[in-house]
Design a protein around this motif. Structure first.
Motif, PDB file in Angstrom:
ATOM      1  N   LYS A 158     -21.377 -57.639 -10.750  1.00  0.00           N
ATOM      2  CA  LYS A 158     -21.547 -56.241  -9.470  1.00  0.00           C
ATOM      3  C   LYS A 158     -19.972 -56.287  -8.906  1.00  0.00           C
ATOM      4  O   LYS A 158     -19.461 -57.608  -8.554  1.00  0.00           O
ATOM      5  CB  LYS A 158     -22.980 -56.145  -8.923  1.00  0.00           C
TER       6      LYS A 158
ATOM      7  N   SER B 140     -17.027 -55.471  -5.890  1.00  0.00           N
ATOM      8  CA  SER B 140     -17.431 -54.912  -4.496  1.00  0.00           C
ATOM      9  C   SER B 140     -15.837 -54.724  -4.110  1.00  0.00           C
ATOM     10  O   SER B 140     -15.659 -55.908  -3.746  1.00  0.00           O
ATOM     11  CB  SER B 140     -17.958 -55.344  -2.990  1.00  0.00           C
TER      12      SER B 140
ATOM     13  N   THR C 186     -17.948 -50.743  -7.024  1.00  0.00           N
ATOM     14  CA  THR C 186     -17.130 -49.588  -6.144  1.00  0.00           C
ATOM     15  C   THR C 186     -16.358 -50.387  -5.111  1.00  0.00           C
ATOM     16  O   THR C 186     -16.743 -51.198  -4.615  1.00  0.00           O
ATOM     17  CB  THR C 186     -19.322 -50.208  -4.610  1.00  0.00           C
TER      18      THR C 186
ATOM     19  N   ALA D 277     -22.985 -50.680   7.213  1.00  0.00           N
ATOM     20  CA  ALA D 277     -23.932 -51.786   6.439  1.00  0.00           C
ATOM     21  C   ALA D 277     -24.120 -51.550   5.417  1.00  0.00           C
ATOM     22  O   ALA D 277     -24.660 -52.451   4.581  1.00  0.00           O
ATOM     23  CB  ALA D 277     -25.131 -50.519   8.035  1.00  0.00           C
ATOM     24  N   THR D 278     -23.686 -50.109   5.087  1.00  0.00           N
ATOM     25  CA  THR D 278     -24.335 -50.204   3.256  1.00  0.00           C
ATOM     26  C   THR D 278     -23.174 -50.708   2.463  1.00  0.00           C
ATOM     27  O   THR D 278     -23.208 -51.381   1.483  1.00  0.00           O
ATOM     28  CB  THR D 278     -23.739 -48.368   3.464  1.00  0.00           C
TER      29      THR D 278
ATOM     30  N   LEU E 232     -21.314 -53.407   3.782  1.00  0.00           N
ATOM     31  CA  LEU E 232     -21.971 -54.702   3.727  1.00  0.00           C
ATOM     32  C   LEU E 232     -23.001 -55.627   2.558  1.00  0.00           C
ATOM     33  O   LEU E 232     -23.045 -56.435   2.366  1.00  0.00           O
ATOM     34  CB  LEU E 232     -22.199 -55.308   5.862  1.00  0.00           C
ATOM     35  N   GLN E 233     -23.924 -54.681   2.477  1.00  0.00           N
ATOM     36  CA  GLN E 233     -24.922 -54.632   2.098  1.00  0.00           C
ATOM     37  C   GLN E 233     -24.886 -54.709   0.545  1.00  0.00           C
ATOM     38  O   GLN E 233     -24.716 -56.013  -0.305  1.00  0.00           O
ATOM     39  CB  GLN E 233     -26.445 -54.419   1.808  1.00  0.00           C
ATOM     40  N   ASP E 234     -23.763 -54.069   0.511  1.00  0.00           N
ATOM     41  CA  ASP E 234     -22.890 -53.902  -1.350  1.00  0.00           C
ATOM     42  C   ASP E 234     -22.611 -55.026  -1.712  1.00  0.00           C
ATOM     43  O   ASP E 234     -22.010 -55.382  -2.840  1.00  0.00           O
ATOM     44  CB  ASP E 234     -22.403 -52.899  -1.336  1.00  0.00           C
TER      45      ASP E 234
ATOM     46  N   ALA F 133     -22.609 -57.790  -0.100  1.00  0.00           N
ATOM     47  CA  ALA F 133     -23.872 -58.916  -0.344  1.00  0.00           C
ATOM     48  C   ALA F 133     -24.323 -59.059  -2.024  1.00  0.00           C
ATOM     49  O   ALA F 133     -24.858 -60.538  -2.312  1.00  0.00           O
ATOM     50  CB  ALA F 133     -24.960 -59.239   0.871  1.00  0.00           C
ATOM     51  N   ASP F 134     -24.491 -58.049  -2.300  1.00  0.00           N
ATOM     52  CA  ASP F 134     -25.002 -57.785  -3.730  1.00  0.00           C
ATOM     53  C   ASP F 134     -24.532 -58.299  -4.918  1.00  0.00           C
ATOM     54  O   ASP F 134     -24.660 -58.347  -5.855  1.00  0.00           O
ATOM     55  CB  ASP F 134     -25.934 -56.725  -3.848  1.00  0.00           C
TER      56      ASP F 134
ATOM     57  N   GLN G 206     -16.551 -59.772  -4.498  1.00  0.00           N
ATOM     58  CA  GLN G 206     -16.379 -59.189  -2.952  1.00  0.00           C
ATOM     59  C   GLN G 206     -14.788 -59.431  -3.097  1.00  0.00           C
ATOM     60  O   GLN G 206     -13.969 -60.917  -2.572  1.00  0.00           O
ATOM     61  CB  GLN G 206     -16.852 -59.476  -1.827  1.00  0.00           C
TER      62      GLN G 206
END
Length: 195
Positions: free
Chosen positions: A46, A48, A77, A180-181, A183-185, A187-188, A192
């Motif tokens: 993934k 981001s 993303t 928040a969404t 940041l979670q993306d 983190a996963d 980045q």
């Protein structure tokens, strides 16, 4: 695999003969396959990306990175916030400018770059270079990326702040996304990037 063999009178009895190499190899293959199935996880990587700038020269990096990563099988993303939101806006993305002031790689001193109208000149020069080199346009990169499954997210706070109409974004852009969404993306994600 059984090591039992029928004896002469038809009754089964354990064989004293060890299994053949072929039987052992087949059993090892079965065990390796079972182990791989039991321990397999989703191998999808993934990426981001956070896109914060909306100038012509800064619209390309997140789009090129996103489409390239998607081509290599990454789940991508791209969260667009502040001026980066202009990249996702159908009309604004067609009129992105190249700032000549404060750009250390621009082939002109800041005193000249600050002359009124120079941004238009440098933008036209870059647009000509893009066309002459058959480089994909912002719109083409966006559409290609969307077709490849890249998720483009528009920051809801910025939409509200800049008074954008959500209907003006390209089809397929996800609106209503908050920090928040994002940041979670991140983190996963395996990778980045902030652009």
């Amino acid at each position: 695999m059984s090591t039992d063999t029928p004896d002469a009178d038809g009754a089964d009895k354990p064989s004293d003969d060890p299994p053949s190499r072929a039987e052992l190899a087949a059993r090892v293959d079965e065990l390796e396959a079972a182990l791989a199935e039991a321990t397999s996880e989703d191998d999808t990587k993934k990426m981001s990306i956070i896109a914060t700038k909306g100038t012509l020269d800064m619209a390309y990096p997140p789009l090129i990175l996103a489409s390239t990563a998607a081509a290599f099988g990454y789940e991508v993303t791209v969260f667009h916030t502040f001026w980066g939101l202009d990249i996702l806006h159908e009309e604004r993305s067609k009129n992105l400018k190249l700032s000549s002031v404060g750009n250390p790689n621009m082939p002109m001193p800041n005193a000249v770059a600050a002359i009124p109208g120079m941004d238009r000149v440098t933008t036209k020069m870059m647009e000509k270079r893009i066309a002459d080199n058959d480089t994909a346009t912002i719109q083409e990169l966006l559409e290609t990326s969307l077709d490849m499954g890249v998720e483009f997210q528009a920051c809801q706070m910025t939409i509200d702040l800049m008074d954008y109409d959500e209907d003006d974004f390209y089809d397929g852009v996800t609106t209503g996304v908050g920090a928040a969404t994002a940041l979670q993306d991140m983190a996963d994600a395996d990778i980045q990037l902030l652009v």
